[in-house]
Scaffold this active site. Structure first.
Site, PDB file in Angstrom:
ATOM      1  N   SER A 154      -2.760  84.276  10.008  1.00  0.00           N
ATOM      2  CA  SER A 154      -3.224  85.599   9.562  1.00  0.00           C
ATOM      3  C   SER A 154      -3.353  85.760   8.037  1.00  0.00           C
ATOM      4  CB  SER A 154      -2.406  86.717  10.192  1.00  0.00           C
ATOM      5  OG  SER A 154      -1.128  86.804   9.635  1.00  0.00           O
ATOM      6  N   THR A 196       1.472  87.444  12.710  1.00  0.00           N
ATOM      7  CA  THR A 196       2.288  88.625  12.383  1.00  0.00           C
ATOM      8  C   THR A 196       2.196  89.025  10.899  1.00  0.00           C
ATOM      9  OG1 THR A 196       4.209  87.202  11.988  1.00  0.00           O
ATOM     10  CG2 THR A 196       4.016  88.189  14.178  1.00  0.00           C
ATOM     11  N   ASP A 197       1.903  88.043  10.027  1.00  0.00           N
ATOM     12  CA  ASP A 197       1.976  88.325   8.577  1.00  0.00           C
ATOM     13  C   ASP A 197       1.092  89.502   8.139  1.00  0.00           C
ATOM     14  OD1 ASP A 197       3.705  86.218   8.355  1.00  0.00           O
ATOM     15  OD2 ASP A 197       2.332  84.867   7.320  1.00  0.00           O
ATOM     16  N   THR A 210       0.889  82.425  14.810  1.00  0.00           N
ATOM     17  CA  THR A 210       1.922  81.539  15.384  1.00  0.00           C
ATOM     18  C   THR A 210       1.799  81.435  16.895  1.00  0.00           C
ATOM     19  OG1 THR A 210       3.425  81.984  13.574  1.00  0.00           O
ATOM     20  CG2 THR A 210       4.447  81.268  15.607  1.00  0.00           C
TER      21      THR A 210
HETATM   22  N1  ASP Z   1       2.241  82.900   9.392  1.00  0.00           N
HETATM   23  C1  ASP Z   1       1.955  83.319  10.728  1.00  0.00           C
HETATM   24  C2  ASP Z   1       0.680  84.132  10.733  1.00  0.00           C
HETATM   25  O1  ASP Z   1       0.719  85.266  10.353  1.00  0.00           O
HETATM   26  C3  ASP Z   1       3.097  84.099  11.230  1.00  0.00           C
HETATM   27  C4  ASP Z   1       2.995  84.570  12.647  1.00  0.00           C
HETATM   28  O2  ASP Z   1       1.967  84.591  13.290  1.00  0.00           O
HETATM   29  O3  ASP Z   1       4.061  85.009  13.140  1.00  0.00           O
HETATM   30  O4  ASP Z   1      -0.347  83.629  11.110  1.00  0.00           O
END
Ligand code: ASP
Length: 331
Positions: free
Chosen positions: A56, A89-90, A12
């Site tokens: 991710s 974050t995932d 993100t």
């Molecule tokens: N869906 C995103 C990812 O993991 C979430 C994020 O980066 O916060 O790429």
């Protein structure tokens, strides 16, 4: 001024909203904005390495390994003091733990991310990157292994997990707490990750399934996993490491007849798994059947460790040693 390698992988933090669909997607401009944060150049000399621009959920174990080799090669350089990695974050906790297990250098490796993209109100990306660079140049961060720094907290890769789907205060280390905090421009560490360990990677075994048991489970799905090519299984059990009776029978058979290593973890996110229950499906029976307990590791972290261990050996007793020998291991 110290030199920090900033590796961007996506997430993100490197996304903006697509005007057509309204959904956040990886963009070149958002990725570039990470390296253009004003404050960064006042703190350290930043050397940018674009690794990927992937959400991710697209990060695979082989990409984690490729990233680990890049980090290793950068940290070998005398002029590099540490590495900061931006990531989605995932699955950040998996990549962070992979790096923690495989990076040999004592220099700081700090993973960071954002819950809100750069075009969202109250974006957290730039602040998290600045904080992470502050951690990476801090002498107290040496020897801490791979860390995750978001929302002014510093967590150990082995312990950290994403706990909230949407909130910026999403990363936590349940049962442990953060290693330290970021207070404006100050980095304050409270403790060291004493359970940290490293393993020399030869290759990785990617065909490792992560299976979550459920009440009334007949063991049928579990039984089918080796038939579709899985070489090892991490099982998310209940409580201390207990499963329904038929699942216990399946575990016994898979170990005995197919030599499939089965790693027992728990759906509880605090505490250790241990064979203390003697009833059918209880942890003691699983232990006797040859299942391997992974105390203190979440199912997703145990899977990362099994992928690395099975890159070294396929022998169940040898694999067991990698889990027993984790500091504070089974018995
Ligand atoms: N869906 C995103 C990812 O993991 C979430 C994020 O980066 O916060 O790429």
């Amino acid at each position: 001024m110290k030199r920090i390698a900033l590796i961007t992988t996506g997430g993100t933090i490197a996304m903006t909203k697509d005007p057509k669909t309204g959904g956040a997607v990886p963009t070149f401009s958002a990725n570039r904005s990470i390296t253009e944060i004003d404050r960064l150049n006042e703190i350290a000399m930043i050397e940018h390495h674009g690794f990927s621009n992937l959400p991710s959920p697209h990060i695979s174990p082989s990409l984690m390994w490729k990233l680990s080799k890049l980090v290793d090669s950068l940290l070998e350089r005398d002029d590099i003091s540490g590495v900061v990695i931006t990531h989605g974050t995932d699955t950040l906790e998996e990549t962070a733990y992979f790096l923690d297990l495989t990076i040999k250098s004592e220099k700081p490796v700090v993973c960071t991310a954002a819950m809100r993209s750069i075009d969202e109100l109250g974006t957290d990306g730039p602040r998290n990157v600045v904080s992470s660079v502050r951690v990476a140049i801090n002498s107290m961060a040496i020897g801490m292994g791979t860390m995750v720094c978001l929302n002014d907290e510093i967590h150990a890769a082995r312990e950290v997990t994403k706990t909230y789907t949407s909130n910026v205060a999403t990363f936590d280390s349940p049962g442990y707490g953060p290693l330290g905090i970021v207070d404006e421009d100050k980095i304050i560490f409270y403790r060291k990750p004493l359970q940290r360990e490293t393993i020399e990677v030869k290759q990785i075994e990617e065909k490792i399934a992560l299976y979550k048991t459920f009440t009334g489970d007949s063991g049928q799905i579990l039984k089918s996993l080796p038939q579709i090519g899985f070489k090892g299984i991490v099982l998310e059990a209940f409580g201390r490491g207990n499963v329904p009776p038929k699942v216990a029978d399946t575990i016994e058979r898979l170990i005995k007849e197919a030599s499939i290593p089965i790693i027992i973890t728990s759906r509880c996110f605090k505490g250790r798994v241990l064979g203390i229950y003697g009833y059918k499906g209880g942890g003691l029976q699983l232990e006797k059947a040859g299942a391997i307990f992974a105390p203190g590791l979440s199912p997703q972290k145990a899977r990362i460790k099994l992928m690395i261990a099975m890159g070294i050996t396929k022998d169940i007793e040898h694999i067991r040693e990698y889990f027993l020998h984790s500091k504070g291991g089974q018995k």
